[in-house]
Design an enzyme around this catalytic site. Structure first.
Site, PDB file in Angstrom:
ATOM      1  CE  LYS A  90      -3.975   2.033   0.145  1.00  0.00           C
ATOM      2  NZ  LYS A  90      -3.424   2.955  -0.888  1.00  0.00           N
ATOM      3  CD  GLN A 111       3.195   4.628   2.350  1.00  0.00           C
ATOM      4  OE1 GLN A 111       3.772   5.505   1.743  1.00  0.00           O
ATOM      5  NE2 GLN A 111       2.070   4.843   3.012  1.00  0.00           N
ATOM      6  CE  LYS A 114       4.010   7.735   5.744  1.00  0.00           C
ATOM      7  NZ  LYS A 114       3.823   8.603   4.560  1.00  0.00           N
ATOM      8  CE  LYS A 126       4.582   7.295  -1.881  1.00  0.00           C
ATOM      9  NZ  LYS A 126       3.629   7.635  -0.827  1.00  0.00           N
ATOM     10  N   GLY A 165      -2.762   8.175  -4.448  1.00  0.00           N
ATOM     11  CA  GLY A 165      -2.146   9.381  -4.982  1.00  0.00           C
ATOM     12  C   GLY A 165      -0.962   9.841  -4.144  1.00  0.00           C
ATOM     13  CG  ASP A 166       3.223  10.977  -3.039  1.00  0.00           C
ATOM     14  OD1 ASP A 166       4.035  11.842  -3.428  1.00  0.00           O
ATOM     15  OD2 ASP A 166       3.251  10.514  -1.891  1.00  0.00           O
ATOM     16  CG  ASN A 241      -4.857  17.089  -0.923  1.00  0.00           C
ATOM     17  OD1 ASN A 241      -5.999  17.417  -1.179  1.00  0.00           O
ATOM     18  ND2 ASN A 241      -4.567  16.105  -0.081  1.00  0.00           N
ATOM     19  CB  SER A 377      -5.558   4.812   1.739  1.00  0.00           C
ATOM     20  OG  SER A 377      -5.354   5.969   0.952  1.00  0.00           O
TER      21      SER A 377
END
Length: 445
Positions: A90, A111, A114, A126, A165-166, A241, A377
């Site tokens: 993810k 990630q 996290k 990623k 998204g990123d 964002n 997410s």
């Protein structure tokens, strides 16, 4: 670092040459986990650290597309599926000219921990491309996304790898990517991507989640000292964002964001950033911050300088990696900053972190503070799997609870290891232990 961990790090550098961001991310974690390895020799016997530092899979592919003038363009796409111990890979997709394998690996490595800190069943990955959507027409962005997904679809799925998204990948890009995935696979697999529009399986609060989550974490940090964000002067970097929703939540909690930035410089509005105008300029006009200053007489746009020179109580770096170096950290300390909370991924250099902590500034690393995005997410995946849709209030409450839990996990772990208030150690150790224990349970895979 211990001799054993130094050896691991040297091997990582040798096997991954020319990837300084990845090296930095790995070193930052390895510097924290020595005490864990001392308590758990079984991790060393199973070479858990070496395995965590090596991605399970790295995919690099060509992305050909045609611009509006009929010229064929070629970009490079990436997906690094780093660790699936806790669940399907993810992590987001980043479209930016700076993207290369080292950036994607650094982001994927971060990630892992996290996602582990959220307590949710998701692994780490990623991806992205060295494509710049800025200045491109809608049709060019669509053609690029369709070409990108034509290769990526082979490697993803709701139970395998779930991108989001990123930077450079928002609701527009996710929509084009999802449409192409559906067309190629002939499956309406809502859970294959997150960050979707609300009309086709998206979750309430997803777009707000990273910015809101960072502010919730900051509120928890300040509360440990008997304080909060109310009445605080706050500076935010970026104006995308994450930054926009961080500003919104700070204002809702009684703080005042007096400055934000973009690639041209920063905007200072001592009365507090007007979010309605900022959104219009950045999201609708796709303009620059100097437009804000031209329309608001008391605001000032400063070009070519860092937003961290503005005095503040709380700093929220929400732009990109390594934006706060030693000089910027010194400016924050001189300006009276008491807390730095990372809304972006690794925006603070190791030198800057050392300087901030030596000065007594509370510091929250991104793998803890900006986990709100991936947490929501995962909640979007949960709603997709059950064909459900939650209200904004319910989703925001779950986000707040998750950030409170992450803060408590970091705080308690730091105390357990004799370093109260050390959020870097707390986040790294708590995330590492959860992944390491699961990897041991799974055997040598």
């Amino acid at each position: 670092m211990s001799e054993t961990v130094e050896t691991v790090f040297a091997n990582v550098v040798q096997r991954n040459p020319g990837e300084p961001e990845f090296h930095q991310a790995v070193r930052e974690v390895l510097e924290s986990i020595g005490p864990v390895l001392d308590r758990h020799p079984e991790y060393a016997r199973a070479q858990v650290v070496e395995r965590i530092c090596e991605p399970e899979r790295q995919v690099i592919f060509r992305v050909p597309w045609e611009d509006d003038r009929g010229r064929v363009r070629v970009n490079r796409g990436f997906r690094v599926e780093f660790n699936s111990a806790l669940g399907p890979y993810k992590g987001g997709l980043r479209f930016h000219p700076s993207v290369y394998l080292g950036i994607v690996k650094f982001l994927g490595f971060e990630q892992i921990f996290k996602n582990a800190l959220t307590g949710l069943p998701i692994g780490g990955g990623k991806g992205g491309a060295d494509f710049d959507p800025r200045g491109r027409s809608e049709r060019e962005v669509m053609r690029f996304c369709q070409s990108f997904m034509t290769e990526l679809y082979r490697h993803i799925g709701a139970q395998t790898d779930v991108p989001a998204g990123d930077i450079g990948v928002g609701a527009r890009e996710i929509g084009y990517l999802f449409g192409q995935y559906k067309r190629i696979t002939n499956r309406y697999e809502s859970g294959v991507l997150t960050g979707k529009g609300l009309s086709y399986g998206g979750a309430q609060v997803r777009r707000e989640a990273t910015g809101y989550g960072a502010v919730f974490f900051a509120e928890e940090m300040l509360a440990r000292g008997g304080d909060g964000l109310a009445g605080r002067r706050v500076v935010v970097s970026g104006s995308g964002n994450v930054a926009v929703y961080a500003i919104e939540k700070v204002h809702q909690l009684g703080g005042t964001v007096v400055a934000c930035s973009d690639s041209t410089g920063y905007l200072l509005d001592e009365k507090g950033i007007d979010l309605t105008l900022l959104r219009e300029i950045k999201e609708e006009r796709r303009g620059r911050l100097d437009e804000y200053a031209r329309e608001v007489p008391h605001a000032v746009a400063v070009s070519g300088r860092t937003v961290w020179e503005v005095p503040c109580d709380v700093a929220l770096p929400c732009a990109t990696q390594n934006e706060i170096g030693g000089a910027e950290a010194a400016a924050l300390v001189a300006g009276g900053c008491v807390a730095v909370v990372e809304g972006a991924n690794m925006p603070t250099t190791p030198e800057a972190v050392r300087l901030l902590r030596a000065a007594g500034v509370r510091f929250a690393p991104g793998k803890a503070a900006n986990a709100g995005g991936v947490a929501v997410s995962a909640l979007e995946m949960q709603q997709n799997a059950s064909r459900d849709a939650w209200s904004f209030a319910r989703s925001e409450q779950r986000l707040r609870e998750t950030m409170r839990d992450i803060h408590a996990r970091c705080w308690d772990t730091a105390e357990e290891y004799g370093r109260p208030g050390d959020y870097v150690l707390g986040a790294n150790v708590a995330g590492f232990r959860r992944v390491a224990e699961t990897m041991l349970a799974h055997g040598l895979v």
